[in-house]
Design a protein around this motif. Structure first.
Motif, PDB file in Angstrom:
ATOM      1  N   GLU A 146      83.566  37.450  45.930  1.00 59.57           N
ATOM      2  CA  GLU A 146      83.918  37.263  47.279  1.00 59.57           C
ATOM      3  C   GLU A 146      82.871  36.174  47.887  1.00 59.57           C
ATOM      4  N   TRP A 156      82.855  32.884  47.441  1.00 62.43           N
ATOM      5  CA  TRP A 156      83.535  31.283  48.172  1.00 62.43           C
ATOM      6  C   TRP A 156      84.224  31.974  49.190  1.00 62.43           C
ATOM      7  N   LYS A 157      84.974  33.008  49.169  1.00 65.07           N
ATOM      8  CA  LYS A 157      85.798  33.298  50.255  1.00 65.07           C
ATOM      9  C   LYS A 157      84.926  33.443  51.595  1.00 65.07           C
ATOM     10  N   LYS A 158      83.879  34.011  51.466  1.00 70.49           N
ATOM     11  CA  LYS A 158      82.837  34.236  52.549  1.00 70.49           C
ATOM     12  C   LYS A 158      82.596  32.949  52.923  1.00 70.49           C
ATOM     13  N   GLU A 201      83.806  29.737  52.431  1.00 75.09           N
ATOM     14  CA  GLU A 201      84.713  28.973  53.072  1.00 75.09           C
ATOM     15  C   GLU A 201      85.201  29.492  54.394  1.00 75.09           C
ATOM     16  N   ALA A 202      85.248  30.886  54.802  1.00 72.17           N
ATOM     17  CA  ALA A 202      85.345  31.285  56.016  1.00 72.17           C
ATOM     18  C   ALA A 202      84.190  30.910  56.922  1.00 72.17           C
TER      19      ALA A 202
END
Length: 95
Positions: A78, A80-82, A84-85
């Motif tokens: 998670e 990279w998702k965080k 990027e967000a």
């Protein structure tokens, strides 16, 4: 497995048997006879009750174990998702 009661619990159980006979039967039951009846029930019926209690506890534990994945599951990868967000949020704030 023999079901053993503490002295206090056994005394309370015998008193309860005696009270049951006094209030529900035509004749009262003495201390020795009530103790013998209690011993019979513990040896003859006690294991059935014990086994049912163990089976109930086992069933409940199995239910809890099957729910464990849902209760403690963590999503993987998670970061990279965080990241990027957060990056997207910073871009909108700085404009």
């Amino acid at each position: 497995m023999t079901i053993e009661l503490s002295k206090e619990v056994r005394a309370d159980a015998i008193a309860s048997v005696q009270r049951f006979f006094k209030e529900n039967m035509e004749e009262p039951i003495g201390n020795i006879a009530a103790g013998a009846l209690l011993g019979f029930f513990l040896e003859e019926i006690g294991p059935s009750i014990y086994n049912k209690a163990v089976a109930d506890a086992q069933e409940r534990l199995l239910q809890r174990i099957s729910e464990l994945d849902f209760e403690v599951h963590e999503d993987e990868f998670e970061y990279w998702k965080k990241y990027e967000a957060q990056t997207k949020a910073r871009k909108y704030v700085s404009k």
